[in-house]
Design an enzyme around this catalytic site. Structure first.
Site, PDB file in Angstrom:
ATOM      1  CG  ASP A 128      49.962  72.440 -25.848  1.00  0.00           C
ATOM      2  OD1 ASP A 128      49.421  71.498 -26.444  1.00  0.00           O
ATOM      3  OD2 ASP A 128      49.359  73.201 -25.075  1.00  0.00           O
ATOM      4  CE  LYS A 150      44.016  76.362 -31.674  1.00  0.00           C
ATOM      5  NZ  LYS A 150      43.095  77.308 -31.041  1.00  0.00           N
ATOM      6  CG  MET A 265      46.295  83.369 -25.589  1.00  0.00           C
ATOM      7  SD  MET A 265      44.949  82.187 -25.486  1.00  0.00           S
ATOM      8  CE  MET A 265      44.285  82.578 -23.881  1.00  0.00           C
TER       9      MET A 265
HETATM   10  N1  SAH Z   1      48.951  77.842 -19.917  1.00  0.00           N
HETATM   11  C1  SAH Z   1      49.810  78.908 -20.381  1.00  0.00           C
HETATM   12  C2  SAH Z   1      49.073  79.933 -21.210  1.00  0.00           C
HETATM   13  C3  SAH Z   1      48.492  79.371 -22.500  1.00  0.00           C
HETATM   14  S1  SAH Z   1      47.774  80.587 -23.514  1.00  0.00           S
HETATM   15  C4  SAH Z   1      50.508  79.554 -19.187  1.00  0.00           C
HETATM   16  O1  SAH Z   1      50.119  79.346 -18.038  1.00  0.00           O
HETATM   17  O2  SAH Z   1      51.487  80.279 -19.415  1.00  0.00           O
HETATM   18  C5  SAH Z   1      49.122  80.982 -24.577  1.00  0.00           C
HETATM   19  C6  SAH Z   1      49.637  82.366 -24.225  1.00  0.00           C
HETATM   20  O3  SAH Z   1      50.564  82.293 -23.167  1.00  0.00           O
HETATM   21  C7  SAH Z   1      50.393  83.043 -25.337  1.00  0.00           C
HETATM   22  O4  SAH Z   1      49.524  83.642 -26.275  1.00  0.00           O
HETATM   23  C8  SAH Z   1      51.157  84.087 -24.562  1.00  0.00           C
HETATM   24  O5  SAH Z   1      50.308  85.147 -24.175  1.00  0.00           O
HETATM   25  C9  SAH Z   1      51.513  83.321 -23.296  1.00  0.00           C
HETATM   26  N2  SAH Z   1      52.849  82.712 -23.331  1.00  0.00           N
HETATM   27  C10 SAH Z   1      53.138  81.398 -23.204  1.00  0.00           C
HETATM   28  N3  SAH Z   1      54.467  81.205 -23.208  1.00  0.00           N
HETATM   29  C11 SAH Z   1      55.036  82.424 -23.327  1.00  0.00           C
HETATM   30  C12 SAH Z   1      56.380  82.899 -23.359  1.00  0.00           C
HETATM   31  N4  SAH Z   1      57.412  82.073 -23.284  1.00  0.00           N
HETATM   32  N5  SAH Z   1      56.572  84.231 -23.471  1.00  0.00           N
HETATM   33  C13 SAH Z   1      55.556  85.098 -23.543  1.00  0.00           C
HETATM   34  N6  SAH Z   1      54.264  84.701 -23.517  1.00  0.00           N
HETATM   35  C14 SAH Z   1      54.002  83.393 -23.395  1.00  0.00           C
END
Ligand code: SAH
Length: 361
Positions: A128, A150, A265
């Site tokens: 991803d 995405k 998100m």
């Molecule tokens: N599986 C991931 C979440 C996927 S959904 C997890 O456990 O973190 C994607 C969302 O994750 C983004 O829209 C944002 O809200 C958050 N996200 C992922 N990486 C991030 C980062 N480095 N900083 C801030 N938000 C993050």
């Protein structure tokens, strides 16, 4: 490309002739502590995304920036990619497997040891955009890299196709790593991928990851629980707004619960969600915060009371990917911390290999 890792190594890097693997290269340079510019007159979606998140500067293709290090995109070094080689490691005899690896919030040093070991043994990595893609450097030479991330407002690979890729390669005997940001089972569709594997008779394992739901607040000095402030937190998706019929969240219950609300998100829907929580009786003085690009050099944080948080985040450019934190914990630690910002702290950690990362202090 060998990524500079020595103390006192290049601080500014210029990437010339960006190709399909530019993200990977940029992340490896950022992980090594460099400030990165990319020379391109026609940046594609991937580069525009990196630029929009403040991770790279864009300069003209023929620009001379005086960078300490000038690198060319590795597409010039042959390495299998999805486009160039559909079947890399000739399939092993028998059945392969799929490992769902949570990569943490994106920085190279926030993956688990187990996750990194899986990458080092992979025949195929399906990854991803928010995964720690700087680490793809550490996969074996023969490993096939398949980006399926995405990029907002750009093409994406449908989940069914991702499932087919995972299952197909494993059935051909390959060790497949599905590398994601955060944890695979937190809004990562890991459960669907698990089911696709078991339905096809493919062995599947999970290596948990550090979810951004906890890591992003932590890196920005926001504890999701704090004694005598809140005794729990709830992680909610803001993928669709509170008025969308696909959203089944009981906002009234959330407003009443006295728990920290961690919203993923939720940049686009934050105005509507804040409004709904206030309408459900959450006090207007409720502290809130938004943390963007946590753990990356472009990490930013904004804090404001709930009614103002969405506008403040927008005004200060604290945009996706971001985590919002709503609740009294958002104001529990003071604004000014003796330690430098975590981004600076992480840079220092890179300059002192082997030294524990002092971030989050
Ligand atoms: N599986 C991931 C979440 C996927 S959904 C997890 O456990 O973190 C994607 C969302 O994750 C983004 O829209 C944002 O809200 C958050 N996200 C992922 N990486 C991030 C980062 N480095 N900083 C801030 N938000 C993050």
């Amino acid at each position: 490309m060998s990524t500079p890792r020595l103390p006192g190594s290049p601080r500014t890097a210029l990437v010339r002739e960006p190709g399909p693997r530019v993200s990977e290269m940029v992340h490896a340079l950022l992980d090594a502590g460099c400030t990165v510019s990319v020379a391109s007159d026609d940046p594609g979606p991937e580069l525009r995304d990196l630029h929009g998140r403040g991770l790279v500067a864009l300069v003209a293709a023929d620009a001379e920036t005086g960078a300490d290090l000038v690198v060319r995109d590795r597409t010039h070094e042959p390495r299998p990619t999805a486009a160039s080689s559909p079947s890399p490691a000739s399939g092993l005899p028998g059945m392969g497997e799929v490992v769902l690896v949570g990569g943490g919030p994106g920085a190279a040093d926030l993956i688990t040891v187990a996750g990194l070991q899986e990458l080092r043994q992979a025949d195929v990595v399906v990854h991803d955009r928010l995964a720690p893609i700087g680490l793809l450097d550490q996969t074996p030479e023969h490993c096939l890299l398949v980006p399926v991330g995405k990029i907002p407002r750009s093409d994406f690979t449908p989940q069914e196709r991702i499932n087919e890729l995972l299952v197909g390669h494993a059935l051909e005997g390959r060790r497949v790593v599905r590398l994601k940001g955060g944890d695979s089972f937190v809004f990562g569709r890991g459960g669907e991928e698990w089911l696709a594997c078991t339905e096809a008779g493919v062995p599947v394992r999970v290596v948990p990851g550090v979810t951004s739901a906890v890591a992003a607040p932590a890196l920005a000095g926001l504890p999701v629980t704090h004694r005598e402030v809140t005794s729990g937190f709830v992680v909610v998706s803001g993928h669709v707004g509170p008025d969308d019929e696909r959203n089944a969240v009981n906002w009234q219950a959330l407003a009443d619960a006295g728990l920290t609300i961690v919203l993923l998100m939720g940049v686009a829907t934050l105005p509507a969600i804040a409004e709904r929580l206030l309408a459900c009786g959450m006090p207007p003085e409720t502290p809130a915060a938004v943390v963007a690009d946590a753990g990356m050099p472009s990490q930013r944080r904004v804090r404001a009371p709930l009614p103002q948080i969405a506008a403040r985040a927008a005004a200060e450019g604290v945009g996706a990917p971001a985590v919002a934190v709503i609740g009294r914990v958002a104001a529990v630690l003071p604004e000014d911390r003796p330690a430098a910002s975590s981004a600076t702290a992480r840079e220092e950690a890179v300059a002192t290999p082997g030294h524990p990362t002092p971030s989050g202090g």
